[in-house]
Motif scaffolding. Structure first.
Motif, PDB file in Angstrom:
ATOM      1  N   GLY A  87      35.103  71.434   3.749  1.00 20.25           N
ATOM      2  CA  GLY A  87      33.686  70.868   3.811  1.00 20.25           C
ATOM      3  C   GLY A  87      32.696  71.995   4.139  1.00 20.25           C
ATOM      4  N   ALA A  88      31.387  71.489   4.301  1.00 24.98           N
ATOM      5  CA  ALA A  88      30.261  72.309   4.747  1.00 24.98           C
ATOM      6  C   ALA A  88      30.779  73.054   5.681  1.00 24.98           C
ATOM      7  CB  ALA A  88      29.141  71.454   4.739  1.00 24.98           C
ATOM      8  N   THR A  89      31.155  72.542   6.964  1.00 20.36           N
ATOM      9  CA  THR A  89      31.317  72.963   8.292  1.00 20.36           C
ATOM     10  C   THR A  89      32.441  74.589   8.048  1.00 20.36           C
ATOM     11  OG1 THR A  89      31.167  71.059   9.384  1.00 20.36           O
ATOM     12  CG2 THR A  89      32.270  72.794  10.356  1.00 20.36           C
ATOM     13  N   GLU A  90      33.323  74.163   7.054  1.00 23.82           N
ATOM     14  CA  GLU A  90      34.395  75.214   6.955  1.00 23.82           C
ATOM     15  C   GLU A  90      33.515  76.306   6.187  1.00 23.82           C
ATOM     16  OE1 GLU A  90      39.003  75.177   6.427  1.00 23.82           O
ATOM     17  OE2 GLU A  90      38.199  75.286   4.503  1.00 23.82           O
ATOM     18  N   GLU A 116      18.483  72.171  12.420  1.00 24.71           N
ATOM     19  CA  GLU A 116      19.730  72.429  11.916  1.00 24.71           C
ATOM     20  C   GLU A 116      20.867  71.669  12.651  1.00 24.71           C
ATOM     21  OE1 GLU A 116      20.199  73.983   9.246  1.00 24.71           O
ATOM     22  OE2 GLU A 116      17.923  74.602   9.418  1.00 24.71           O
ATOM     23  N   HIS A 117      21.920  71.170  11.749  1.00 24.06           N
ATOM     24  CA  HIS A 117      23.104  70.380  12.031  1.00 24.06           C
ATOM     25  C   HIS A 117      23.784  71.506  12.896  1.00 24.06           C
ATOM     26  CE1 HIS A 117      26.804  68.713  11.831  1.00 24.06           C
ATOM     27  NE2 HIS A 117      26.353  67.482  11.353  1.00 24.06           N
ATOM     28  N   HIS A 118      24.630  71.079  13.872  1.00 24.26           N
ATOM     29  CA  HIS A 118      25.555  71.828  14.772  1.00 24.26           C
ATOM     30  C   HIS A 118      26.218  72.569  13.850  1.00 24.26           C
ATOM     31  CE1 HIS A 118      25.062  68.819  18.456  1.00 24.26           C
ATOM     32  NE2 HIS A 118      23.981  69.555  18.043  1.00 24.26           N
ATOM     33  N   SER A 119      26.784  72.331  12.719  1.00 26.38           N
ATOM     34  CA  SER A 119      27.635  73.258  11.802  1.00 26.38           C
ATOM     35  C   SER A 119      26.792  74.126  11.336  1.00 26.38           C
ATOM     36  CB  SER A 119      28.309  72.189  10.888  1.00 26.38           C
ATOM     37  OG  SER A 119      27.336  71.866  10.040  1.00 26.38           O
ATOM     38  N   ASN A 120      25.594  74.397  11.346  1.00 26.23           N
ATOM     39  CA  ASN A 120      24.871  75.579  11.047  1.00 26.23           C
ATOM     40  C   ASN A 120      24.128  76.226  12.197  1.00 26.23           C
ATOM     41  OD1 ASN A 120      23.998  77.189   9.039  1.00 26.23           O
ATOM     42  ND2 ASN A 120      22.031  76.273   8.831  1.00 26.23           N
ATOM     43  N   SER A 168      17.112  67.917   5.792  1.00 25.45           N
ATOM     44  CA  SER A 168      17.681  67.612   7.393  1.00 25.45           C
ATOM     45  C   SER A 168      18.252  66.368   7.239  1.00 25.45           C
ATOM     46  CB  SER A 168      16.361  67.506   7.843  1.00 25.45           C
ATOM     47  OG  SER A 168      16.720  66.804   9.164  1.00 25.45           O
ATOM     48  N   ASN A 169      19.495  66.408   7.868  1.00 22.39           N
ATOM     49  CA  ASN A 169      20.231  65.097   7.920  1.00 22.39           C
ATOM     50  C   ASN A 169      19.664  64.078   8.933  1.00 22.39           C
ATOM     51  OD1 ASN A 169      21.222  67.024  10.126  1.00 22.39           O
ATOM     52  ND2 ASN A 169      22.701  65.454  10.733  1.00 22.39           N
ATOM     53  N   VAL A 170      18.646  64.550   9.800  1.00 24.58           N
ATOM     54  CA  VAL A 170      17.946  63.576  10.634  1.00 24.58           C
ATOM     55  C   VAL A 170      16.696  63.122  10.126  1.00 24.58           C
ATOM     56  CG1 VAL A 170      17.023  63.153  12.976  1.00 24.58           C
ATOM     57  CG2 VAL A 170      19.241  64.885  12.677  1.00 24.58           C
ATOM     58  N   VAL A 193      22.482  78.466   2.478  1.00 23.53           N
ATOM     59  CA  VAL A 193      21.727  77.088   2.534  1.00 23.53           C
ATOM     60  C   VAL A 193      22.725  75.969   2.561  1.00 23.53           C
ATOM     61  CG1 VAL A 193      20.364  75.134   1.038  1.00 23.53           C
ATOM     62  CG2 VAL A 193      19.618  77.774   1.182  1.00 23.53           C
ATOM     63  N   ASP A 194      22.455  75.031   3.706  1.00 21.96           N
ATOM     64  CA  ASP A 194      23.584  74.000   3.792  1.00 21.96           C
ATOM     65  C   ASP A 194      22.931  72.800   3.095  1.00 21.96           C
ATOM     66  OD1 ASP A 194      24.521  71.809   5.022  1.00 21.96           O
ATOM     67  OD2 ASP A 194      23.867  71.929   6.940  1.00 21.96           O
ATOM     68  N   GLY A 195      23.751  72.535   1.935  1.00 19.88           N
ATOM     69  CA  GLY A 195      23.417  71.517   0.992  1.00 19.88           C
ATOM     70  C   GLY A 195      23.812  70.427   1.036  1.00 19.88           C
ATOM     71  N   CYS A 196      24.459  69.804   2.366  1.00 18.38           N
ATOM     72  CA  CYS A 196      25.305  68.748   2.651  1.00 18.38           C
ATOM     73  C   CYS A 196      24.360  67.482   1.809  1.00 18.38           C
ATOM     74  CB  CYS A 196      25.513  68.643   3.896  1.00 18.38           C
ATOM     75  SG  CYS A 196      27.069  68.792   4.510  1.00 18.38           S
ATOM     76  N   GLN A 197      23.137  67.351   2.549  1.00 19.22           N
ATOM     77  CA  GLN A 197      22.368  66.222   2.340  1.00 19.22           C
ATOM     78  C   GLN A 197      21.519  66.719   0.915  1.00 19.22           C
ATOM     79  OE1 GLN A 197      22.696  63.590   3.734  1.00 19.22           O
ATOM     80  NE2 GLN A 197      23.737  64.293   5.691  1.00 19.22           N
ATOM     81  N   ALA A 198      21.364  67.567   0.311  1.00 17.66           N
ATOM     82  CA  ALA A 198      20.913  67.796  -0.804  1.00 17.66           C
ATOM     83  C   ALA A 198      21.618  67.388  -2.165  1.00 17.66           C
ATOM     84  CB  ALA A 198      20.198  69.207  -0.808  1.00 17.66           C
ATOM     85  N   LEU A 216      28.589  72.668   0.764  1.00 21.42           N
ATOM     86  CA  LEU A 216      28.352  71.235   0.702  1.00 21.42           C
ATOM     87  C   LEU A 216      29.436  70.641   0.892  1.00 21.42           C
ATOM     88  CD1 LEU A 216      29.510  70.018  -2.187  1.00 21.42           C
ATOM     89  CD2 LEU A 216      27.382  71.051  -3.184  1.00 21.42           C
ATOM     90  N   SER A 217      29.552  69.190   1.175  1.00 23.88           N
ATOM     91  CA  SER A 217      30.778  68.483   1.683  1.00 23.88           C
ATOM     92  C   SER A 217      31.153  67.424   0.446  1.00 23.88           C
ATOM     93  CB  SER A 217      30.376  67.845   3.032  1.00 23.88           C
ATOM     94  OG  SER A 217      30.619  68.735   4.034  1.00 23.88           O
ATOM     95  N   GLY A 218      32.157  67.185   0.050  1.00 24.37           N
ATOM     96  CA  GLY A 218      32.305  66.272  -0.988  1.00 24.37           C
ATOM     97  C   GLY A 218      32.220  64.715  -0.577  1.00 24.37           C
ATOM     98  N   HIS A 219      32.384  64.383   0.769  1.00 26.18           N
ATOM     99  CA  HIS A 219      32.351  63.114   1.117  1.00 26.18           C
ATOM    100  C   HIS A 219      31.025  62.524   1.223  1.00 26.18           C
ATOM    101  CE1 HIS A 219      31.137  63.580   5.454  1.00 26.18           C
ATOM    102  NE2 HIS A 219      31.763  64.676   5.325  1.00 26.18           N
ATOM    103  N   LYS A 220      29.946  63.484   1.197  1.00 28.90           N
ATOM    104  CA  LYS A 220      28.446  62.875   1.268  1.00 28.90           C
ATOM    105  C   LYS A 220      28.209  62.716  -0.297  1.00 28.90           C
ATOM    106  CE  LYS A 220      27.814  65.295   5.444  1.00 28.90           C
ATOM    107  NZ  LYS A 220      27.309  64.293   6.687  1.00 28.90           N
ATOM    108  N   LEU A 221      28.921  63.275  -1.195  1.00 34.19           N
ATOM    109  CA  LEU A 221      28.571  63.360  -2.709  1.00 34.19           C
ATOM    110  C   LEU A 221      29.691  62.378  -3.399  1.00 34.19           C
ATOM    111  CD1 LEU A 221      27.030  65.027  -4.730  1.00 34.19           C
ATOM    112  CD2 LEU A 221      28.794  66.582  -4.901  1.00 34.19           C
TER     113      LEU A 221
HETATM  114  N1  PMP Z   1      25.032  69.850   7.584  1.00 33.25           N
HETATM  115  C1  PMP Z   1      24.614  68.907   7.481  1.00 33.25           C
HETATM  116  C2  PMP Z   1      22.956  68.902   7.101  1.00 33.25           C
HETATM  117  C3  PMP Z   1      25.153  67.398   7.557  1.00 33.25           C
HETATM  118  O1  PMP Z   1      24.414  66.309   7.343  1.00 33.25           O
HETATM  119  C4  PMP Z   1      26.584  67.700   7.582  1.00 33.25           C
HETATM  120  C5  PMP Z   1      27.209  66.429   8.112  1.00 33.25           C
HETATM  121  N2  PMP Z   1      26.669  65.567   8.919  1.00 33.25           N
HETATM  122  C6  PMP Z   1      27.122  68.817   8.154  1.00 33.25           C
HETATM  123  C7  PMP Z   1      26.179  70.045   8.017  1.00 33.25           C
HETATM  124  C8  PMP Z   1      28.666  68.751   8.336  1.00 33.25           C
HETATM  125  O2  PMP Z   1      29.149  68.401   7.199  1.00 33.25           O
HETATM  126  P1  PMP Z   1      30.930  68.170   7.410  1.00 33.25           P
HETATM  127  O3  PMP Z   1      31.122  67.574   8.742  1.00 33.25           O
HETATM  128  O4  PMP Z   1      31.180  67.331   6.119  1.00 33.25           O
HETATM  129  O5  PMP Z   1      31.474  69.750   7.175  1.00 33.25           O
END
Ligand code: PMP
Length: 399
Positions: A87-90, A116-120, A168-170, A193-198, A216-221
């Motif tokens: 996923g995006a985090t990895e 930023e999301h904690h994963s970024n 932004s995810n928020v 670029v963290d494209g999770c929500q884009a 990006l993460s597949g589960h959001k797509l």
């Molecule tokens: N970045 C953003 C902007 C997100 O919305 C998310 C998921 N909430 C993540 C990163 C992390 O994605 P994941 O948990 O699928 O790795």
């Protein structure tokens, strides 16, 4: 007058029914096409990849590599620049470790933003702690979008990488990636670029964006969990050292010397998430058949409707830019977002309440948490009505 819902795909989602599922930014529900692809891949098509000499394994290898082509085409990139990740985090951790360890030294600077999301954030904090690098934080505009000129002003000759959320995810604000990419490159920095929500909302073209890394993460797509992608420019990938070691990522192994496969396999140690990759391709096919621009337009209409209806309550604070992409965070004076979420749930409305893995953004907003409604291709005007009715109930209960 009521704006008609432009998309009619809800029947394809067996997980929804008349549930007002407004938590798509956390994870999207799955269309039947994706569920079917998973069942086929684990059923009659199932075999390992890259190793078998028998036909079914060769077929599965073809489909796994075809999934790379599909995702590459979807984001406007070459297939050999696509790494399958969890996923995006990895993906971000991979860059922070492989590229980061090789390119970041004490005194270097890493530029993030306040939203930023904690994963970024955390992978960069870990890298900074390992190396003695500094983290700089770009501020936001008053409405909660990345302040592009202020970000650019923070670039220094020691800035090695800039890492930003595309959406932004928020708050749902859309970053001006091409402008930031050009400025980062002029300063000698790379851009992740963290494209999770884009990815589920905006048409993507890696060449036009100008970034160096995209995750990006597949589960959001509309695809499965446990699969995502990292895109990186081929020249950067070629120079990056291996990250995890194991099967599939090598050329030859002896106890005293290992040589590594070329990218992308160099970064895919072990048996990959075969079914995830194949089903992610099915999700991309599904999104492409509808058109991501139509999904975005649909969500934008629903969001405008929700904003207009909720704005009638002067104790309700709507966070984020008015032109946000599919995501609306809000607070109700004196009411904890968890209580909002619980009361809405009683009315069949699912929202997210909490810090959304963005504690620095909560600090900036001056709240411990927000309520967040987020839309998807399957969302409709009824969902908005139920949200608005639910919020009236919240107001009644809390006086
Ligand atoms: N970045 C953003 C902007 C997100 O919305 C998310 C998921 N909430 C993540 C990163 C992390 O994605 P994941 O948990 O699928 O790795």
């Amino acid at each position: 007058a009521r704006i008609p819902a432009a998309l009619d795909v809800r029947d394809q989602f067996p997980g929804i029914g008349d549930w007002a599922y407004l938590d798509t930014a956390a994870t999207a529900q799955k269309p039947q096409a994706v569920i079917d692809a998973i069942a086929r891949a684990y059923g009659p098509d199932y075999a390992t990849v890259h190793r078998g000499v028998y036909a079914r394994s060769a077929n599965m290898t073809e489909r796994y590599e075809a999934a790379r082509e599909t995702v590459g085409r979807f984001i406007g990139a070459r297939a050999d620049e696509i790494i399958f990740t969890r996923g995006a985090t990895e993906g971000i951790n991979l860059i922070a470790q492989s590229w980061g360890n090789a390119n970041i030294a004490a005194g270097d600077r890493i530029l993030l933003t306040q939203l930023e999301h904690h994963s970024n954030i955390v992978p960069w904090r870990l890298l900074a702690d390992r190396t003695g690098a500094h983290i700089d934080v770009a501020p936001l505009t008053p409405d909660g979008a990345i302040d592009t000129p202020a970000l650019i002003a923070l670039l220094t000759p020691r800035t090695k990488i800039v890492a930003i959320a595309h959406v932004s995810n928020v708050l749902g604000g859309i970053a001006d990636v091409p402008t930031i990419a050009a400025a980062a490159h002029a300063a000698g920095a790379k851009l992740l670029v963290d494209g999770c929500q884009a990815a589920p909302r905006l048409a993507l073209d890696m060449a036009a964006l100008g970034a160096d890394f995209y995750v990006l993460s597949g589960h959001k797509l509309y695809g499965p969990t446990g699969i995502g992608i990292l895109w990186a420019r081929a020249d950067l990938l070629a120079a990056m050292p291996p990250w995890q070691g194991g099967g599939a990522m090598i050329e030859s192994v002896a106890f005293d010397c290992v040589t590594y496969a070329a990218p992308p396999l160099r970064f895919e140690a072990g048996t990959p998430h075969i079914v995830g990759a194949v089903a992610l391709a099915a999700a991309v096919d599904w999104v492409e058949a509808i058109g991501v621009e139509r999904i975005h337009a649909h969500e934008t209409r629903l969001l405008a409707e929700a904003r207009a209806a909720l704005a009638g309550d002067n104790r309700l604070i709507l966070h984020g830019p008015a032109d946000s992409a599919g995501i609306l965070s809000f607070s109700l004076d004196g009411v904890h977002p968890h209580d909002i979420g619980t009361i809405l749930d009683e009315g069949g409305v699912a929202i997210r309440a909490g810090h959304h893995c963005a504690q620095p953004l909560m600090a900036w907003l001056g709240v411990p948490a927000t309520a967040r409604a987020s839309f998807g291709a399957y969302s409709n005007a009824d969902d908005v009505d139920k949200l608005v009715t639910g919020m009236k109930r919240v107001r009644k209960i809390f006086g």
